[in-house]
Design an enzyme around this catalytic site. Structure first.
Site, PDB file in Angstrom:
ATOM      1  N   LYS A   1     -39.375 -20.458 -81.781  1.00  0.00           N
ATOM      2  CA  LYS A   1     -38.445 -19.557 -82.457  1.00  0.00           C
ATOM      3  C   LYS A   1     -37.814 -20.240 -83.682  1.00  0.00           C
ATOM      4  CE  LYS A   1     -38.777 -15.859 -79.848  1.00  0.00           C
ATOM      5  NZ  LYS A   1     -37.806 -15.354 -78.881  1.00  0.00           N
TER       6      LYS A   1
ATOM      7  N   ARG B   1     -42.028 -18.565 -71.268  1.00  0.00           N
ATOM      8  CA  ARG B   1     -43.042 -17.883 -72.088  1.00  0.00           C
ATOM      9  C   ARG B   1     -43.315 -18.754 -73.309  1.00  0.00           C
ATOM     10  NH1 ARG B   1     -43.326 -14.087 -76.299  1.00  0.00           N
ATOM     11  NH2 ARG B   1     -44.938 -12.479 -76.011  1.00  0.00           N
TER      12      ARG B   1
END
Length: 337
Positions: free
Chosen positions: A281, A316
């Site tokens: 991210k 994830r």
């Protein structure tokens, strides 16, 4: 004023006799921080918890999609999209996506998440037919005869896509809108035996990073997920089928992301396994000094291990082999071998 309870998770092998096991997993706790909207109300002994809170924090989480939660699990990411922030356009065909999924399973993925619509900041919606065309051939190949051998999840906000994926063999619906984007999603999942992941997001992908604001991001996310679990249960989806995801990067500033990551153990009081999607991210790049998403593997591993230390059950990730290696070392250092 409502109190919230954040167990102070520990993993040291020398667990005190009075300590309690967190969510039936690998962490333990003997102290709990009490949080309120006015701020921290201090730390109490685990023995002083309200009985219902203690029961939720300590209960073994039921298996979902055949997976138990005594050790951390890895969810491998396969985006069949041209515009995902990290791997968009990587797979030009269903066959390439299937091969990539098989490789992730061989590297140690415990389940695979197949997505056909980018939900990166600024992304536009994808028509249902196009999302189905991108994902269902991949899911069918992975779940059919001679398939990949691990559970398959569909990453979608749309009920019609979820129904098609479940018919093709998927066993988990990963909905980043927590069933709010499509009012038919709850019925689609309730009519199946599939698991469901409910994620927190503020706003839609098109606008969510414009100016995210919270009264208290940690408690606001907790309250939202609590309400969405209640909505799922009212629709006929048992809590034993549900995972929760705080939605790192979905309508959050870097400061919001860090606050959530520091307080992940609070979410165990929801009584569901926790899924964390922080891989590659943007905040990892901005803090870690990695402009390219593909260069954020070390930062992703650091965040993953910090979450594992708080008992987070599912991670994830894009870089399965690297994170799996890190987890093997983490377990060995903890004496688990």
């Amino acid at each position: 004023m409502r109190s919230y309870y954040r167990p102070i998770a520990q993993t040291d092998p020398l667990r005190p006799q009075a300590a309690r096991r967190l969510a039936g997993g690998w962490c333990w706790f003997d102290r709990v921080e009490v949080l309120t909207r006015a701020g921290s109300a201090g730390v109490i002994a685990a023995a002083d918890l309200p009985p219902d809170v203690a029961a939720r924090l300590c209960a073994q989480r039921p298996a979902i999609v055949g997976l138990s939660w005594q050790v951390p699990k890895l969810m491998g990411i396969v985006n069949t999209t041209p515009d995902s922030f990290s791997d968009g356009g990587r797979f030009g065909s269903s066959a390439e996506a299937v091969a990539a999924a098989q490789a992730l399973a061989a590297e140690g993925a415990d389940l695979l998440d197949i997505g056909g619509e980018s939900t990166r900041p600024g992304a536009a919606p994808v028509p249902e037919a196009e999302e189905i065309a991108r994902t269902i051939p991949v899911i069918a190949a992975l779940c059919g005869a001679g398939g990949v051998g691990v559970p398959v999840s569909v990453d979608t906000r749309k009920a019609v896509v979820a129904r098609a994926a479940l018919a093709a063999g998927a066993v988990l619906v990963n909905d980043v809108s927590a069933m709010e984007h499509d009012p038919q999603m709850a019925a689609a999942v309730a009519a199946s035996t599939a698991g469901l992941c409910l994620m927190h997001a503020q706003g839609s992908p098109e606008t969510m990073q414009a100016a995210p604001r919270y009264d208290n991001v940690v408690l606001d996310v907790y309250d939202y997920l609590e309400a969405r679990i209640a909505a799922a249960e009212a629709a006929g989806i048992a809590r034993a089928r549900i995972l929760v995801d705080p939605g790192i990067g979905f309508g959050k500033s870097p400061e919001h992301n860090l606050a959530l990551l520091r307080n992940l153990s609070l979410l165990h009081d929801l009584g569901c396994p926790i899924l964390l999607g922080a891989s590659r991210k943007r905040f990892i790049g901005s803090i870690g000094g990695a402009a390219l998403a593909q260069a954020r593997g070390p930062g992703t591993l650091a965040v993953t291990l910090a979450a594992v230390a708080q008992g987070v059950q599912v991670h994830r990730v894009h870089d399965v082999a690297e994170v799996a290696q890190g987890l093997r070392l983490w377990r060995a250092l903890g004496g688990e071998g």
